[in-house]
Design a protein around this motif. Structure first.
Motif, PDB file in Angstrom:
ATOM      1  N   THR A  53      62.103   7.699  27.879  1.00 38.61           N
ATOM      2  CA  THR A  53      63.259   6.898  27.177  1.00 38.61           C
ATOM      3  C   THR A  53      64.740   7.459  27.373  1.00 38.61           C
ATOM      4  O   THR A  53      65.389   6.546  27.577  1.00 38.61           O
ATOM      5  CB  THR A  53      62.931   7.036  25.555  1.00 38.61           C
ATOM      6  OG1 THR A  53      61.463   6.722  25.195  1.00 38.61           O
ATOM      7  CG2 THR A  53      63.675   5.933  24.926  1.00 38.61           C
ATOM      8  N   VAL A  54      64.650   8.845  27.482  1.00 33.71           N
ATOM      9  CA  VAL A  54      66.031   9.080  27.667  1.00 33.71           C
ATOM     10  C   VAL A  54      66.609   8.996  29.017  1.00 33.71           C
ATOM     11  O   VAL A  54      67.462   8.815  29.280  1.00 33.71           O
ATOM     12  CB  VAL A  54      66.312  10.591  27.122  1.00 33.71           C
ATOM     13  CG1 VAL A  54      65.628  11.773  28.007  1.00 33.71           C
ATOM     14  CG2 VAL A  54      67.712  11.125  27.214  1.00 33.71           C
ATOM     15  N   TRP A  92      71.588   6.865  19.954  1.00 32.82           N
ATOM     16  CA  TRP A  92      72.384   7.649  20.756  1.00 32.82           C
ATOM     17  C   TRP A  92      73.433   7.123  21.425  1.00 32.82           C
ATOM     18  O   TRP A  92      74.711   7.708  21.559  1.00 32.82           O
ATOM     19  CB  TRP A  92      71.348   7.686  22.244  1.00 32.82           C
ATOM     20  CG  TRP A  92      70.118   8.889  22.065  1.00 32.82           C
ATOM     21  CD1 TRP A  92      70.257   9.886  21.329  1.00 32.82           C
ATOM     22  CD2 TRP A  92      68.937   8.777  22.738  1.00 32.82           C
ATOM     23  NE1 TRP A  92      69.065  10.639  21.541  1.00 32.82           N
ATOM     24  CE2 TRP A  92      68.182   9.945  22.383  1.00 32.82           C
ATOM     25  CE3 TRP A  92      68.417   7.994  23.611  1.00 32.82           C
ATOM     26  CZ2 TRP A  92      67.027  10.369  23.015  1.00 32.82           C
ATOM     27  CZ3 TRP A  92      67.120   8.177  24.100  1.00 32.82           C
ATOM     28  CH2 TRP A  92      66.454   9.426  23.721  1.00 32.82           C
ATOM     29  N   ARG A 121      56.425  22.200  23.040  1.00 35.62           N
ATOM     30  CA  ARG A 121      55.434  21.552  22.631  1.00 35.62           C
ATOM     31  C   ARG A 121      54.526  22.550  22.653  1.00 35.62           C
ATOM     32  O   ARG A 121      53.944  23.174  23.360  1.00 35.62           O
ATOM     33  CB  ARG A 121      55.009  20.380  23.501  1.00 35.62           C
ATOM     34  CG  ARG A 121      56.295  19.212  23.766  1.00 35.62           C
ATOM     35  CD  ARG A 121      56.253  18.123  22.850  1.00 35.62           C
ATOM     36  NE  ARG A 121      57.333  17.242  22.705  1.00 35.62           N
ATOM     37  CZ  ARG A 121      57.639  16.629  23.674  1.00 35.62           C
ATOM     38  NH1 ARG A 121      56.684  16.095  24.519  1.00 35.62           N
ATOM     39  NH2 ARG A 121      58.543  15.578  23.785  1.00 35.62           N
TER      40      ARG A 121
HETATM   41  P1  ADP Z   1      57.414   8.730  26.440  1.00 30.98           P
HETATM   42  O1  ADP Z   1      57.501   9.394  27.871  1.00 30.98           O
HETATM   43  O2  ADP Z   1      56.221   9.061  25.748  1.00 30.98           O
HETATM   44  O3  ADP Z   1      58.243   7.368  26.257  1.00 30.98           O
HETATM   45  P2  ADP Z   1      59.772   9.682  24.775  1.00 30.98           P
HETATM   46  O4  ADP Z   1      60.688   9.163  25.497  1.00 30.98           O
HETATM   47  O5  ADP Z   1      59.276   8.987  23.544  1.00 30.98           O
HETATM   48  O6  ADP Z   1      58.303  10.030  25.678  1.00 30.98           O
HETATM   49  O7  ADP Z   1      59.707  11.122  24.216  1.00 30.98           O
HETATM   50  C1  ADP Z   1      59.126  11.627  23.339  1.00 30.98           C
HETATM   51  C2  ADP Z   1      59.838  12.802  22.430  1.00 30.98           C
HETATM   52  O8  ADP Z   1      60.513  13.916  23.332  1.00 30.98           O
HETATM   53  C3  ADP Z   1      60.796  12.132  21.829  1.00 30.98           C
HETATM   54  O9  ADP Z   1      60.962  12.461  20.414  1.00 30.98           O
HETATM   55  C4  ADP Z   1      62.191  12.480  22.735  1.00 30.98           C
HETATM   56  O10 ADP Z   1      63.304  12.509  21.914  1.00 30.98           O
HETATM   57  C5  ADP Z   1      61.825  13.907  22.892  1.00 30.98           C
HETATM   58  N1  ADP Z   1      62.398  14.454  24.151  1.00 30.98           N
HETATM   59  C6  ADP Z   1      62.772  13.671  25.536  1.00 30.98           C
HETATM   60  N2  ADP Z   1      63.222  14.584  26.391  1.00 30.98           N
HETATM   61  C7  ADP Z   1      63.476  15.747  25.629  1.00 30.98           C
HETATM   62  C8  ADP Z   1      63.864  17.189  26.121  1.00 30.98           C
HETATM   63  N3  ADP Z   1      64.279  17.391  27.378  1.00 30.98           N
HETATM   64  N4  ADP Z   1      63.799  18.168  25.359  1.00 30.98           N
HETATM   65  C9  ADP Z   1      63.334  17.845  24.035  1.00 30.98           C
HETATM   66  N5  ADP Z   1      62.946  16.784  23.590  1.00 30.98           N
HETATM   67  C10 ADP Z   1      63.113  15.845  24.373  1.00 30.98           C
END
Ligand code: ADP
Ligand code: MG
Length: 708
Positions: free
Chosen positions: A315-316, A352, A467
């Motif tokens: 997502t990010v 965000w 994690r």
């Molecule tokens: P997916 O790839 O399954 O879509 P998400 O984008 O939902 O995963 O991200 C899973 C979780 O990890 C979210 O809570 C997100 O905010 C968090 N997250 C993403 N990147 C990082 C990072 N670099 N460090 C810590 N947490 C992160």
């Protein structure tokens, strides 16, 4: 171009259940039926004499019924004794109809096929296939086709046979292209199909099963070639297309996402988002973000697949891509297959981006008119830099000021038409938006690169730090109470719990009943705890309300059907119980399990299985659950899923548009893939007619999807 005849269909006559099922499997044309290959075969060409049989053999016997009675101990069952002149055997049926009982009356001559077990009491077969012993034995092995509920094997066999007889099967491989293949002998397509549907009993079954038989080789060649051809076609088409070049422009020149009143808000969004994130990007996230930014700066539309395991943080990466787009003064859209998932994205992105001054619009089908009109205005005037929603985003009425990037989450659930509709949203000038597709169902990177001839692939191969691994336990339904006890433990520590009930495909109602009952059971067992229920039939507003109670932490347990399968993100949830785990596919279990283990606390996943009436879990189901307990690597799971299920079960995926192979195996058939990669341009350049016919035959209406 030759097109196969679709099966006759009266215009207003409703489809019968099996016809509907055929449609569901995508078996519309004669050629589709002809290409629907058996999962396995049954040998009904031979009769085994009981006196010659061995313990554990799967055999067909021909014998006369000497006794037929219903016994009640240890449980109700039909016991049929038969004798073939050499020995006798007891056939046991636990579920049976009166009609079956009648067909097995004393004196009847039958053929029974099943696994023979011996023992003190003589031969027995449990639930054998029985039929009247009439007519000659078949001369070919009997095919068993992959099917779905409502489509009985005999009906499907007949349909396939008639498809096979009618389909046009002339060869499409030009000699010069075929000559480059190192396969000898090279069977023709027609030979190969006729053989695979009705192989002679003398064939090496092992060769059929591991698909090394020349007939299988031929089909793999065909399939890989079709896939490479269609992707090459679309790559070539794309080379002529133009997309907006997305490079940062000075904020003061951009209308939209910048707040002129506050000078610190004049830095590029991209930098400000990076600075504002509560975490550091992982190396993999940084790498893929750069790959994406590089594409966006090109004239050619990006067509990139972002793959990363559940929880890898896609997502990010999407948010960062959106900022690159907005920094260049263009709009971005993000779409997800379900409203729940889209809403999660929306909330996250608003969290965000709005503090940075970006207006994020929200669009779904279920929205109130007033809200919708307001959103449409924001989008049309360009005040919303980012639009998040379901496929409602690409409906005709939605006018963008200037869409330049479309991000599609879980693309395999996105249909053909939607992808095509995106094209009309840029803003005239013959420009196409860039496309980023995200998926959590990965295939290994090197394979992905050669397989997706028309897709560039970015892979996030690293999870965010901190994690703790998810411990997965496979537990029998009989220990349900212990599981509920475990839930109590988690709740006492302030944690939250998911309980997933299976989707029963044939009956949405049943599915619902099951979830409702579990909800009642858990509510009663956990007094003082808020237990919520989420299922696909609920009105959207209610779904959202339930989700936000869970997200905010007020709800301790969320009972749900698989609606939470993708994307839901609640880091405080540390335990997931999956009921009837044996009914889920591996990848699906993996997706579900990825909902926990999102925070630093230790998380667990309990796979509850039930054996129903059977004394133990079937072989495949056991392997499946074992695989889940053994690995948490999505790539590894995808591989095992293929191994265990076999390509037949990918039919569902094929329907939903996933560009997966049915017959070839990317890992095992890499040489054939290499050949197909070289053959495709030759064929397209020198034999365009054959190429067209080949693609139509194999992909039919799916080609639109692949070109989208
Ligand atoms: P997916 O790839 O399954 O879509 P998400 O984008 O939902 O995963 O991200 C899973 C979780 O990890 C979210 O809570 C997100 O905010 C968090 N997250 C993403 N990147 C990082 C990072 N670099 N460090 C810590 N947490 C992160
Ligand atoms: Mg996601």
């Amino acid at each position: 171009m030759t097109r196969d005849r679709a099966p006759a269909k009266a215009a207003d006559k409703p489809l019968s259940a099996p016809q509907k099922a055929l449609h569901k499997l995508g078996l519309l044309r004669d050629i589709d039926l002809a290409l629907h290959l058996p999962l396995r075969y049954e040998d009904e060409t031979r009769i085994t004499r009981l006196a010659d049989a061995r313990e554990g053999d799967t055999a067909q016997i021909e014998a006369e019924v000497t006794a037929c009675e219903v016994a009640y101990r240890p449980r109700r069952q039909l016991l049929v004794t038969v004798n073939d002149g050499s020995d006798s055997c007891v056939l046991r049926f636990f579920n049976f109809y009166p009609s079956q009982q009648k067909a097995l009356a004393v004196g009847t001559k039958i053929r029974a096929r099943g696994e023979l077990s011996g023992g003190f009491l003589g031969w027995t077969m449990v639930h054998p296939h029985c039929k009247a012993a009439s007519g000659a034995l078949p001369t070919a092995l009997t095919p068993v086709y992959p099917t779905v509920a409502g489509l009985p094997q005999p009906y499907l066999r007949k349909a396939v046979l008639s498809g096979l007889t009618r389909a046009e099967l002339s060869d499409t491989l030009p000699t010069e292209v075929a000559a480059q293949l190192k396969l000898r002998p090279l069977w023709t397509l027609k030979q190969a199909l006729e053989f695979l549907h009705h192989p002679t009993p003398d064939v090496m079954l092992a060769q059929l099963e591991d698909r090394t038989h020349p007939a299988w080789q031929r089909l793999k060649v065909e399939e890989l070639l079709a896939q490479q051809l269609s992707q090459l076609q679309s790559r070539r088409e794309r080379e002529h297309l133009r997309a907006p070049v997305l490079v940062p422009v000075r904020p003061e020149l951009v209308e939209g996402p910048f707040d002129r009143a506050q000078p610190e808000r004049m830095l590029p969004l991209h930098e400000r988002l990076l600075a504002a994130l509560p975490f550091q990007l992982t190396g993999a996230q940084r790498r893929v973000s750069e790959e994406i930014a590089r594409d966006l700066a090109q004239h050619q539309p990006m067509h990139r697949l972002l793959q990363g395991d559940v929880g890898s943080g896609k997502t990010v990466v999407a948010a960062l891509a959106a900022t690159v787009c907005m920094d260049a003064g263009w709009q971005c859209a993000l779409m997800a297959p379900t409203e729940i998932l889209a809403y999660q994205h929306f909330r996250k992105l608003v969290g965000w981006l709005e503090p940075l001054g970006v207006r994020v619009a929200w669009l779904t089908g279920s929205q109130k008119k007033k809200e919708r009109t307001e959103m449409l205005g924001l989008i049309e005037r360009g005040e919303a830099g980012l639009v998040v929603g379901t496929h409602a985003v690409i409906q005709e009425q939605v006018q963008f000021k200037n869409l330049a990037l479309a991000i599609i989450d879980e693309q395999h659930r996105f249909g053909v038409a939607q992808r095509l509709a995106l094209r009309s949203k840029t803003n005239g000038e013959d420009l196409e938006p860039h496309m980023l597709m995200m998926t959590a169902t990965p295939i290994p990177r090197t394979l992905a690169m050669s397989y997706y001839a028309d897709l560039d692939v970015s892979t996030i191969d690293e999870l965010p730090p901190g994690r703790s691994p998810i411990v997965t336990k496979v537990v029998s339904e009989q220990r349900r109470d212990e599981v509920i006890q475990r839930i109590r433990g988690q709740l006492e520590q302030g944690r939250q719990v998911y309980w997933v009930c299976p989707l029963i495909e044939e009956s949405e109602m049943l599915d619902l009943t099951n979830a409702t009952e579990t909800h009642a059971e858990l509510s009663a067992a956990l007094p003082g705890v808020m237990v919520g229920l989420l299922h696909s039939r609920m009105p959207v507003a209610e779904k959202k309300a339930v989700m936000s109670l869970f997200t905010s932490g007020s709800m301790g347990v969320l009972v749900s059907t698989t609606v939470i399968e993708v994307g839901v993100d609640v880091p405080n949830a540390t335990l997931m119980v999956i009921e009837h785990a044996e009914r889920f596919g591996l990848s699906q279990l993996h997706q579900l399990r990825g909902r926990v283990g999102r925070g630093a606390a230790a998380s667990a996943c309990v796979l509850l299985y039930s054996t129903g009436d059977a004394p133990r879990l079937g072989e495949t189901a056991r392997e499946r659950l074992k695989a889940m307990a053994e690995t948490s690597d999505g790539f590894e799971i995808a591989r095992r899923d293929l191994d265990i299920r076999g390509p037949g079960e990918f039919l569902g995926a094929r329907q939903s548009g996933a560009a997966l192979l049915r017959f070839a195996d990317l890992a095992e058939d890499s040489q054939l893939l290499a050949w197909a990669r070289e053959a495709a341009p030759v064929m397209l350049d020198r034999h365009p007619d054959l190429a067209e016919r080949h693609v139509m035959r194999w992909l039919g209406s799916r080609t639109n999807y692949l070109k989208a």
